[in-house]
Design a protein around this motif. Structure first.
Motif, short mmCIF file in Angstrom:
data_model
loop_
_atom_site.label_atom_id
_atom_site.label_comp_id
_atom_site.label_asym_id
_atom_site.label_seq_id
_atom_site.Cartn_x
_atom_site.Cartn_y
_atom_site.Cartn_z
N LEU A 1 43.09 36.64 48.28
CA LEU A 1 44.29 37.26 48.82
C LEU A 1 44.58 38.59 48.13
O LEU A 1 45.01 39.54 48.76
N GLU A 2 44.36 38.64 46.82
CA GLU A 2 44.54 39.87 46.04
C GLU A 2 43.41 39.95 45.02
O GLU A 2 43.15 38.99 44.31
N GLY A 3 42.75 41.10 44.95
CA GLY A 3 41.61 41.25 44.06
C GLY A 3 41.94 41.79 42.68
O GLY A 3 41.09 41.80 41.81
N TRP A 4 43.18 42.26 42.49
CA TRP A 4 43.61 42.81 41.21
C TRP A 4 44.90 42.15 40.80
O TRP A 4 45.67 41.65 41.61
N GLU A 5 45.16 42.21 39.51
CA GLU A 5 46.43 41.70 39.01
C GLU A 5 47.56 42.58 39.53
O GLU A 5 47.44 43.79 39.61
N ASP B 1 42.30 26.98 39.91
CA ASP B 1 43.56 26.32 40.23
C ASP B 1 44.76 27.22 39.88
O ASP B 1 45.74 27.28 40.63
N ALA B 2 44.66 27.91 38.75
CA ALA B 2 45.75 28.82 38.36
C ALA B 2 45.84 29.99 39.34
O ALA B 2 46.95 30.40 39.70
N LEU B 3 44.71 30.50 39.79
CA LEU B 3 44.71 31.59 40.77
C LEU B 3 45.30 31.14 42.10
O LEU B 3 45.97 31.91 42.78
N ILE B 4 45.05 29.89 42.46
CA ILE B 4 45.64 29.33 43.68
C ILE B 4 47.16 29.23 43.51
O ILE B 4 47.92 29.62 44.39
N ALA B 5 47.59 28.72 42.36
CA ALA B 5 49.03 28.54 42.11
C ALA B 5 49.77 29.87 42.12
O ALA B 5 50.92 29.94 42.57
N MET B 6 49.12 30.93 41.65
CA MET B 6 49.76 32.25 41.62
C MET B 6 49.50 33.05 42.89
O MET B 6 49.85 34.23 42.97
N TYR C 1 40.95 35.26 30.94
CA TYR C 1 39.92 34.49 31.62
C TYR C 1 40.17 34.41 33.13
O TYR C 1 39.25 34.57 33.93
N GLU C 2 41.41 34.19 33.53
CA GLU C 2 41.74 34.13 34.95
C GLU C 2 41.48 35.49 35.61
O GLU C 2 40.95 35.55 36.72
N TYR D 1 46.71 34.25 44.25
CA TYR D 1 45.69 35.29 44.26
C TYR D 1 44.54 34.91 45.18
O TYR D 1 43.87 35.77 45.73
N ILE D 2 44.32 33.60 45.31
CA ILE D 2 43.28 33.09 46.21
C ILE D 2 43.85 31.93 47.00
O ILE D 2 44.85 31.33 46.62
N HIS D 3 43.18 31.63 48.11
CA HIS D 3 43.53 30.47 48.93
C HIS D 3 42.24 29.67 49.09
O HIS D 3 41.20 30.24 49.45
N TRP D 4 42.31 28.37 48.82
CA TRP D 4 41.10 27.55 48.86
C TRP D 4 41.47 26.12 49.22
O TRP D 4 41.88 25.35 48.38
N GLU D 5 41.34 25.79 50.50
CA GLU D 5 41.73 24.45 50.95
C GLU D 5 40.63 23.43 50.71
O GLU D 5 40.87 22.38 50.14
N ASN D 6 39.41 23.73 51.15
CA ASN D 6 38.29 22.79 51.04
C ASN D 6 37.57 23.04 49.71
O ASN D 6 36.64 23.82 49.63
#
Length: 99
Positions: free
Chosen positions: A67-71, A45-50, A5-6, A52-57
Motif C-alpha cells: 500500500l505504501e513503499g516508504w515510511e 504482521d506489523a506492516l499489516i497492522a500499520m 527491521y520493519e 503499509y501492506i495488505h495480505w489476506e492469504n
C-alpha cells in the motif's frame, strides 16, 4: 513509527516488486534480512497492522499488496537542526582564523 527491521522488510518488498516484477519469497526475505522466519513474519504482521501492506492469504506471499513503499513523513523521527549561526555551519572564515 517503523522499526529499522520493519523498514528494511518494507524496502525489500518494494524494491523486489519494482525491480524484479515479483515479490520475494519468505526464504529470500530471511536471506536478505539475516533473520529467521518468525522475525520476518512478525515484521510483516506489523506492516499489516500499520497498513503499509495488505495480505489476506498468508499461505501465498504473491497475494501481498504493498500500500505504501516508504515510511510516512508524519512517522519519521524529527532530526534537530543545528543552529545556522554556529561557527561550524557558517561559511565565515573567522572560525578558522579566530579560534
Amino acid at each position: 513509527m517503523l522499526t529499522d527491521y520493519e523498514r528494511k522488510v518494507l524496502r525489500i518488498l518494494f524494491n523486489y516488486s519494482s525491480g524484479r516484477r515479483r515479490l520475494p519469497t519468505i526464504h529470500e526475505l530471511t536471506v536478505k534480512t539475516g533473520k529467521g522466519e518468525p522475525d520476518v513474519m512478525a515484521a510483516l504482521d506489523a506492516l499489516i497492522a500499520m497498513k503499509y501492506i495488505h495480505w489476506e492469504n498468508k499461505s501465498d506471499i504473491s497475494t501481498l499488496v504493498i500500500l505504501e513503499g516508504w515510511e510516512r513523513d508524519s512517522e519519521k523521527p524529527v532530526i534537530p537542526k543545528i543552529n545556522s549561526s554556529s561557527p561550524a555551519q557558517s561559511n565565515d572564515l573567522r572560525y578558522w582564523t579566530d579560534y
